[in-house]
Design a protein around this motif. Structure first.
Motif, short mmCIF file in Angstrom:
data_model
loop_
_atom_site.label_atom_id
_atom_site.label_comp_id
_atom_site.label_asym_id
_atom_site.label_seq_id
_atom_site.Cartn_x
_atom_site.Cartn_y
_atom_site.Cartn_z
N UNK A 82 59.68 75.23 77.80
CA UNK A 82 60.43 74.30 76.95
C UNK A 82 60.76 74.96 75.61
N UNK A 83 61.92 74.64 75.08
CA UNK A 83 62.31 75.13 73.76
C UNK A 83 62.63 73.94 72.87
N UNK A 84 61.99 73.92 71.69
CA UNK A 84 62.25 72.88 70.70
C UNK A 84 62.55 73.55 69.36
N UNK A 85 63.22 72.85 68.45
CA UNK A 85 63.43 73.42 67.11
C UNK A 85 62.09 73.69 66.43
N UNK A 86 62.06 74.69 65.56
CA UNK A 86 60.85 74.92 64.77
C UNK A 86 60.56 73.69 63.92
N UNK A 87 59.28 73.38 63.76
CA UNK A 87 58.90 72.26 62.90
C UNK A 87 59.20 72.60 61.44
N UNK A 88 59.54 71.58 60.68
CA UNK A 88 59.79 71.74 59.25
C UNK A 88 58.79 70.87 58.50
N UNK A 89 58.06 71.46 57.57
CA UNK A 89 57.13 70.71 56.75
C UNK A 89 57.81 70.38 55.42
N UNK A 90 58.06 69.11 55.21
CA UNK A 90 58.74 68.68 53.97
C UNK A 90 57.79 68.64 52.78
N UNK A 91 56.51 68.99 53.02
CA UNK A 91 55.52 68.90 51.94
C UNK A 91 54.33 69.78 52.31
N UNK A 92 54.23 70.95 51.67
CA UNK A 92 53.11 71.86 51.92
C UNK A 92 52.61 72.45 50.60
#
Length: 471
Positions: free
Chosen positions: A80-90
């Motif tokens: 399976x291929x999904x978009x990379x996760x994006x952390x809006x707060x790190x």
């Protein structure tokens, strides 16, 4: 004239043919693609093509045309291929202090980390802390993040650095270099000092301009998304902080992410400062509220009307007993929501799978309703939602033509029989299931191993530096 027209047409045809014949950077075929694009909820078996600029040129169902050539072809064999996760707060540097103050709520935790631990570390230590945290984000499938950088002890002491403290600029520059060296895409959160008698708007303006000028001279990279201001209005005792931040935002055209309404014990005091956000003009589409848990209807109505957004951080909210943000209500009111894995000293692992599960379960518990939020909903918030909040939805968050090829290859073998693929991803998915992590079509992580940096060596360096700072 006719001959010139024919020659021009021929030139255009030849140019189109040459462009079509160009070799792509990467072709991934035989994949089950979850592209998270609008109106494309159903995953499909297909292929994607990455150009030399790291952007997607094709994302289609079926097999790639036989005539399509690439420098590298990867057969996903049904993975399976999904978009990379994006952390809006790190808070990426905090990975050096995982497990700290395990029995404390936010106030005690802040005292342990910002009052005792972090001030003992040197500016160059923060290069290694940030590099370590960035690599850890990548190994967990986070390909882009908003990073709240540490501004040095002076940024938490009303502009008065301790006699032995290094300059705030050295902290910012070390962390920026680490962000760049890691391969993670990032928004660099610039730590503004606290407004007061010893720190005025002109001081902040001069420091910010110097950093922006310095950053502009660094090697160009698409990994560097933008600079935003780490807002501190809720933590200051005067309205002047809001005025200072707004003036910087206007002059340098920057966004702002402000921690707001996180712990329950200070909710009343922080709610009383909401007028500061309104009256100063901070409350706008350029403002992201971090955490944003203990709200009221007036605050939510005004936030929605202004087009402001928020970052939801379930892991750290649970760890610090901060409470549960009413995300279904926020979304219904039109507030844009992204998700963040927060700091690894408060959430302890930069794991978006755990973050999605924790958030989804908390919301279902809050409503006592299993239908109030779905696995698809939280996956979308941690990809497209976060991209929207950070102002990069034109480049990131979904696998669509023209966007950057930031994606994960997931091995679904451990999932067993799949009743709902989104449920399998969110309820069962873990770091162990991530086979590959690509950023801009470049393979950065394979089977948990970082390929651009030696993670074990970075970990050892961080451990030594933390130990040395505590002596």
């Amino acid at each position: 004239m006719r001959r010139k027209i024919l020659l021009c047409c021929l030139a255009l045809v030849l140019a189109w043919s040459a462009a079509s014949a160009q070799t792509a950077k990467l072709i991934v075929k035989g994949a089950k693609i979850f592209n998270m694009a609008p109106n494309q909820r159903e995953p499909f078996i297909g292929y994607l093509v990455v150009g030399d600029d790291g952007r997607l040129t094709e994302v289609n169902a079926g097999d790639p045309p036989a005539s399509l050539a690439a420098k590298e072809t990867y057969d996903a064999h049904g993975n399976w291929i999904i978009p990379g996760f994006i952390s809006a707060h790190s808070h990426i540097w905090q990975s050096a202090y995982r497990g700290l103050a395990s029995d404390q709520t936010l106030t005690g935790w802040i005292d342990a980390l910002y009052g005792k631990m972090a001030p003992q570390a040197k500016a160059e230590d923060f290069y290694w802390f940030t590099l370590h945290g960035s690599l850890d984000h990548l190994t967990h499938g986070v390909t882009a993040a908003y990073n709240f950088n540490y501004g040095g002890p002076s940024s938490f002491d009303f502009g008065h650095p301790p006699p032995t403290a290094q300059s705030p600029e050295s902290y910012q520059e070390n962390q920026f270099r680490a962000e760049m060296d890691s391969g993670l895409r990032f928004v660099h959160g610039w730590q503004v000092g606290r407004a007061g008698p010893h720190y005025a708007t002109e001081d902040a303006r001069r420091a910010l301009k110097a950093f922006l000028d310095w950053a502009a001279m660094q090697p160009k990279s698409t990994a560097f998304l933008s600079v935003m201001i780490n807002g501190g209005t809720a933590f200051n005792d005067t309205y002047q902080q809001a005025v200072l931040e707004k003036s910087l935002m206007d002059e340098f055209h920057l966004g702002n992410q402000s921690h707001y309404l996180e712990p329950p014990e200070t909710a009343g005091e922080e709610q009383s400062k909401f007028r500061w956000f309104m009256d100063s003009g901070l409350l706008s589409k350029q403002l992201i509220f971090g955490h944003f848990i203990h709200t009221n209807d007036f605050i939510l109505q005004q936030t929605a009307a202004a087009g402001a957004s928020m970052s939801w951080n379930p892991l750290s909210n649970g760890r610090l007993a901060s409470g549960t943000a009413d995300i279904p209500k926020y979304l219904k009111m039109g507030i844009r929501v992204g998700m963040g894995v927060d700091g690894e000293a408060s959430a302890d692992i930069a794991d978006p799978f755990e973050n999605m599960r924790t958030g989804l379960y908390a919301i279902r518990d809050k409503y006592e309703d299993a239908k109030i939020m779905s696995p698809y909903d939280v996956l979308r918030l941690h990809t497209m939602g976060s991209a929207d909040v950070l102002g990069v939805a034109d480049r990131l968050g979904s696998l669509e033509r023209g966007k950057f090829a930031d994606f994960l290859v997931i091995d679904p073998e451990r999932f067993g029989h799949v009743f709902d693929p989104y449920a399998s991803l969110v309820f069962i998915g873990a770091q162990a299931d991530i086979k590959r992590v690509y950023v801009g079509g470049e393979l950065l992580v394979e089977n948990g191993r970082t390929l651009k940096q030696e993670f074990d060596k970075v970990q050892k360096e961080v451990d030594q530096r933390v130990t040395a700072s505590l002596k």
